[in-house]
Write a protein that holds these residues in place. Sequence first.
Motif, mmCIF file in Angstrom:
data_model
loop_
_atom_site.group_PDB
_atom_site.id
_atom_site.type_symbol
_atom_site.label_atom_id
_atom_site.label_comp_id
_atom_site.label_asym_id
_atom_site.label_seq_id
_atom_site.Cartn_x
_atom_site.Cartn_y
_atom_site.Cartn_z
ATOM 1 N N THR A 246 34.989 37.395 42.013
ATOM 2 C CA THR A 246 34.558 36.546 40.907
ATOM 3 C C THR A 246 35.722 36.113 40.017
ATOM 4 O OG1 THR A 246 33.990 38.556 39.683
ATOM 5 C CG2 THR A 246 32.205 37.420 40.823
ATOM 6 N N ALA A 247 36.889 36.738 40.178
ATOM 7 C CA ALA A 247 38.075 36.346 39.416
ATOM 8 C C ALA A 247 39.165 35.809 40.333
ATOM 9 C CB ALA A 247 38.608 37.519 38.598
ATOM 10 N N ALA A 248 38.784 35.362 41.529
ATOM 11 C CA ALA A 248 39.744 34.803 42.491
ATOM 12 C C ALA A 248 39.679 33.289 42.435
ATOM 13 C CB ALA A 248 39.427 35.290 43.910
ATOM 14 N N GLY A 249 40.836 32.650 42.396
ATOM 15 C CA GLY A 249 40.885 31.198 42.343
ATOM 16 C C GLY A 249 41.019 30.581 43.719
ATOM 17 N N GLY A 250 41.567 29.372 43.758
ATOM 18 C CA GLY A 250 41.714 28.664 45.025
ATOM 19 C C GLY A 250 43.014 28.990 45.727
ATOM 20 N N ARG A 251 43.105 28.579 46.985
ATOM 21 C CA ARG A 251 44.287 28.874 47.787
ATOM 22 C C ARG A 251 45.469 27.999 47.399
ATOM 23 N NH1 ARG A 251 46.662 26.293 51.948
ATOM 24 N NH2 ARG A 251 47.810 27.509 53.500
ATOM 25 N N ILE B 104 34.285 40.585 32.674
ATOM 26 C CA ILE B 104 34.885 41.482 33.667
ATOM 27 C C ILE B 104 34.535 40.947 35.045
ATOM 28 C CG2 ILE B 104 34.805 43.804 34.674
ATOM 29 C CD1 ILE B 104 34.314 44.880 31.839
ATOM 30 N N GLY B 105 35.535 40.800 35.892
ATOM 31 C CA GLY B 105 35.314 40.298 37.248
ATOM 32 C C GLY B 105 36.287 40.937 38.218
ATOM 33 N N SER B 106 36.184 40.547 39.486
ATOM 34 C CA SER B 106 37.011 41.168 40.527
ATOM 35 C C SER B 106 37.865 40.119 41.225
ATOM 36 C CB SER B 106 36.141 41.893 41.559
ATOM 37 O OG SER B 106 35.308 40.971 42.228
ATOM 38 N N GLN B 107 39.080 40.528 41.581
ATOM 39 C CA GLN B 107 40.012 39.620 42.241
ATOM 40 C C GLN B 107 39.825 39.593 43.750
ATOM 41 O OE1 GLN B 107 44.066 39.551 39.964
ATOM 42 N NE2 GLN B 107 43.391 41.679 39.996
ATOM 43 N N TRP B 108 39.143 40.583 44.309
ATOM 44 C CA TRP B 108 38.849 40.600 45.741
ATOM 45 C C TRP B 108 37.591 41.430 45.965
ATOM 46 C CZ3 TRP B 108 43.775 42.470 44.073
ATOM 47 C CH2 TRP B 108 43.864 43.862 43.930
ATOM 48 N N ALA B 109 37.266 41.693 47.226
ATOM 49 C CA ALA B 109 36.062 42.462 47.547
ATOM 50 C C ALA B 109 36.183 43.879 47.000
ATOM 51 C CB ALA B 109 35.851 42.501 49.057
ATOM 52 N N TRP C 196 40.868 50.279 43.226
ATOM 53 C CA TRP C 196 40.868 50.339 41.771
ATOM 54 C C TRP C 196 41.573 49.174 41.073
ATOM 55 C CZ3 TRP C 196 45.995 50.582 40.614
ATOM 56 C CH2 TRP C 196 46.840 51.257 41.518
ATOM 57 N N ALA C 197 42.261 48.319 41.804
ATOM 58 C CA ALA C 197 43.014 47.239 41.152
ATOM 59 C C ALA C 197 42.282 45.913 41.121
ATOM 60 C CB ALA C 197 44.365 47.072 41.832
ATOM 61 N N ALA C 198 41.100 45.848 41.698
ATOM 62 C CA ALA C 198 40.409 44.556 41.809
ATOM 63 C C ALA C 198 39.825 44.076 40.486
ATOM 64 C CB ALA C 198 39.301 44.637 42.863
ATOM 65 N N LEU C 199 39.233 44.990 39.729
ATOM 66 C CA LEU C 199 38.506 44.596 38.522
ATOM 67 C C LEU C 199 39.467 44.323 37.360
ATOM 68 C CD1 LEU C 199 35.594 47.135 38.824
ATOM 69 C CD2 LEU C 199 35.369 44.647 38.906
ATOM 70 N N ILE C 200 39.241 43.185 36.703
ATOM 71 C CA ILE C 200 40.091 42.802 35.570
ATOM 72 C C ILE C 200 39.207 42.328 34.415
ATOM 73 C CG2 ILE C 200 42.057 42.157 37.015
ATOM 74 C CD1 ILE C 200 41.256 39.225 36.529
#
Length: 234
Positions: A144-149, A171-176, A226-230
């Motif tokens: 949910t916090a990942a942008g475009g390629r 709060i969102g995640s950068q990957w699965a 543990w590093a995905a959520l920001i």
Amino acid sequence: MAFLDVQRAVEGGGGPAERVALRQTLVTLQRWLWDTVGKAVCATLDEAPLPAVSDELRAVSSHVPGLRVLSGRSATVEGVLTALGRHSWAHFACHGDQDFQRPSAAALRLVDGRLSVLDLAGRLADRSRSAGGADLAYLSACRTAAGGRDLPDEAIQLTAALQMAGFRHVIGSQWAVADRVAAQVADDVYAGLRAGRQLDADAAAVALDKAVDRVRRTHPDRPELWAALIHTGP
């Protein structure tokens, strides 16, 4: 950066030339990651069940008395959009989709369809101007916090859409994210938000940091857990 927070940590130590070189390196790395592993891993995880969602719901409910729950047939796109317009706190525990070619098509998967970045931006824009905003949106869903390629610097993603719609903290995640880890972190975050009988959204960044650190101390060699959520916000 939409994918990596490394840039902000490193840029302060170099001049303009070093910052340009760093940005080019990170963009190249981000594109390589999504080209080689991102799509394949995400496609597999998107179809997986989420057995820990019920545990996460119980945990959040224990910290938020009177919580209104939309689940099953009630978790429709229209129902969720209507509820978002009336509440200052929101928590999502579901699957998330990200289109790395068209980041504006990123969406949360609900029972009757997809709640996209464009849906959120279009329906909630008036609320952000007229209602004075909202407190916290917690997106316990993948990417949910990942942008475009191709434009990783442009924050076209679900967390940014909710912040633009008026939620001060998101709060969102950068990957699965692993299902059980997501449930544990959510429980710890809401516990950290408690201030007497109330919840303090302004403690979100600190609460998330402590919750993530608990997972990191248990799995120090597995940053993917543990590093995905920001946190984004003040």
